[in-house]
Design an enzyme around this catalytic site. Structure first.
Site: not given
Ligand code: GLA
Length: 504
Positions: A269, A329
């Site tokens: 990520d 997200d």
């Molecule tokens: C980001 C990702 C999420 C999750 C969070 C965890 O926002 O897009 O899917 O993994 O981080 O902190």
């Protein structure tokens, strides 16, 4: 009267004094659901109706611009580089003695809120050091395919429901549940730990787990003993999105560690990557971990999470990626799910295929923010899109209406079709959309969707999907054959609903 005036004087003094006293450290602390303490700070220097300083949160120090003080009111802005797009966020606050009530504006679908910050020191902050130069990497070479994920990965991920409440026990209980409740038999195989498992590093730079995960190897062994696979999460920068330890400068070492523990899947990520890397090195940054995973010698699915920026879907496969997020997200709301699913995926079909998939984010089915009709639309659309199906709800206790959605084998078969062709939108008339994908047996999966507020007839024109002549239709939610079709198929579709067909 005089007494009243006398009483007012200290009040007026207190107000003017608080504005001048803005200088110093303002702190807001809060507890995460799993009992960890987090903080947010303002470090300010006030000067004649204006102020300077910075805001610290998630390990970032962000300079403040345009700080203004008028009586007990303050205002300022923080300018952020959001993947190349410069965004200015305006903040306002109200001073009252040693409390500063800061108004945090709504962002990313989250409502605005007020934080009561405390004045914990009157010392003027030291100026921020100039930002460290960012690392530029040479253009990435191609990372060889790992041959995994010939159909879109299926499983579960901890984030949507549990966020930082993920633990060894939750993973074990989820794995047990997946065996018991039919999820495993339906193809949901990966049990994925998302962010917040990490601690720091030992003297040799080995990544450590925090107290929620006492023994990763034992946990992986347990999940494997159930016939399931296990996944983990990290970030290329120094910190993850939730500000835990990232893999920066430890990529090979971390990949080897994941392999030694027995992990089968890594979600990687971007988050704090922007703090240390030149933004345009992103492809090379991902290639570095792609290669490290290959070199680890263990088959590990590589899931890119860089939100689709910098044309990620076009190069995800070149860095050894098996899937890549295409958007920010998802949230458990109709607006979030439908916007991601319908509006943001329409041009991405060319990039998906066996071994490499577009990822419109994890499922929210069963988390309570949408109706069953909307969750059926979510599941249908994700299956048409050949999206990874990673359940994001609590699998230990799934009500029958939700299992029926997650375990619909006819719908899952569309998602997992061996030909791996992602659906395209074949028509859009206002709120009514038809999406279709060709299948390996020569048939087609077709979704008739109604994004509008009331039940409406939706028509699919077979010619739009290249179907000529007669075919047989089956409704995959009603589990019923619908007879022969020529030319068009029309169905009544409820508001926010779908009729999902297989045509053959
Ligand atoms: C980001 C990702 C999420 C999750 C969070 C965890 O926002 O897009 O899917 O993994 O981080 O902190």
């Amino acid at each position: 009267m005089t007494i009243r005036l006398l009483l007012l004087i200290p009040l007026l003094l207190a107000q003017s004094r608080s504005a001048a006293d803005l200088t110093g450290h303002w702190l807001y602390t809060f507890q995460t659901p799993d009992g960890q303490t987090r903080e947010m700070s303002l470090w300010l220097t006030a000067k004649a109706g204006t102020f300077t300083g910075y805001m610290s949160q998630f390990g970032n120090d962000e300079p403040i611009t345009d700080g203004q003080i008028t009586a007990d009111k303050i205002s300022f802005a923080v300018v952020r580089d959001n993947f190349g797009e410069i965004r200015r966020t305006e903040y306002t606050g109200r001073l009252n003695g040693d409390t500063l009530t800061l108004y945090m504006p709504a962002s990313n679908g989250r409502p605005g809120r007020e934080l009561a910050m405390k004045h914990v020191s009157a010392e003027a902050p030291k100026p921020l050091p100039p930002p460290a130069p960012k690392t530029s990497l040479p253009p990435a070479g191609e990372v060889q395919s790992n041959g995994l994920a010939q159909t879109p990965p299926m499983g579960w991920n901890s984030w949507n429901k549990f966020a930082s409440r993920v633990s060894d026990q939750l993973i074990r209980e989820t794995a047990d549940a997946m065996v018991r409740n039919g999820m495993k038999d339906a193809g949901y195989i990966y049990v994925n730990i998302d962010d917040t498992w990490e601690a720091g590093r030992d003297a040799n730079g080995n990544i450590q787990t925090n107290k929620k995960f006492p023994n990763m190897k034992a946990l992986a062994d347990y999940v494997h003993s159930k016939g399931l696979k296990i996944g983990l999460y990290s970030s290329p920068g120094p910190k993850t999105c939730a500000n835990f330890e990232g893999s920066f400068k430890h990529e090979e070492q971390d990949a080897k560690q994941y392999a030694a523990w027995g992990f089968d899947y890594l979600k990687y990520d971007w988050c704090s990557g922007s703090r240390v890397y030149d933004y345009h090195s992103m492809q090379a940054v991902y290639a570095k971990m792609g290669q490290a995973l290959l070199d680890s010698g263990r088959p590990i699915v590589f899931s890119l999470c860089q939100y689709g920026v910098l044309k990620g879907p076009q190069w995800g496969v070149k860095v050894g990626g098996n899937l890549w997020r295409t958007t920010g997200d998802i949230r458990d709301t109709w607006d979030s799910m439908s916007h991601i699913g319908f509006d943001l995926q329409a041009d991405l079909a060319p990039y998906a295929g066996p071994g490499h998939w577009n990822d419109p984010d994890m499922l929210e089915v069963g988390n309570g923010g949408m109706t069953d009709t909307e969750y059926r639309t979510h599941m249908s659309l994700w299956s048409l899109l050949a999206a990874p199906l990673l359940a994001g709800n609590d699998l230990r206790n799934v009500p029958p209406n939700i299992s029926e959605i997650l375990l619909n084998k006819e719908v899952i078969a569309i998602d997992q079709d061996a030909r791996g062709k992602q659906a395209t939108r074949t028509s859009k008339e206002g709120d009514l959309e038809v999406w279709a994908r060709p299948l390996s047996d020569g048939g087609h999966a077709v979704g008739l969707f109604n994004r509008g507020p009331s039940t409406t007839k939706v028509t699919a024109r077979l010619a739009d999907m290249g179907i000529t002549g007669k075919c047989k239709a089956r409704d995959l939610w009603a589990h019923a054959d619908r007879g022969e079709v020529t030319g068009t198929y029309t169905a009544e579709v409820p508001s926010h609903g779908v009729v999902l067909l297989k045509l053959k």
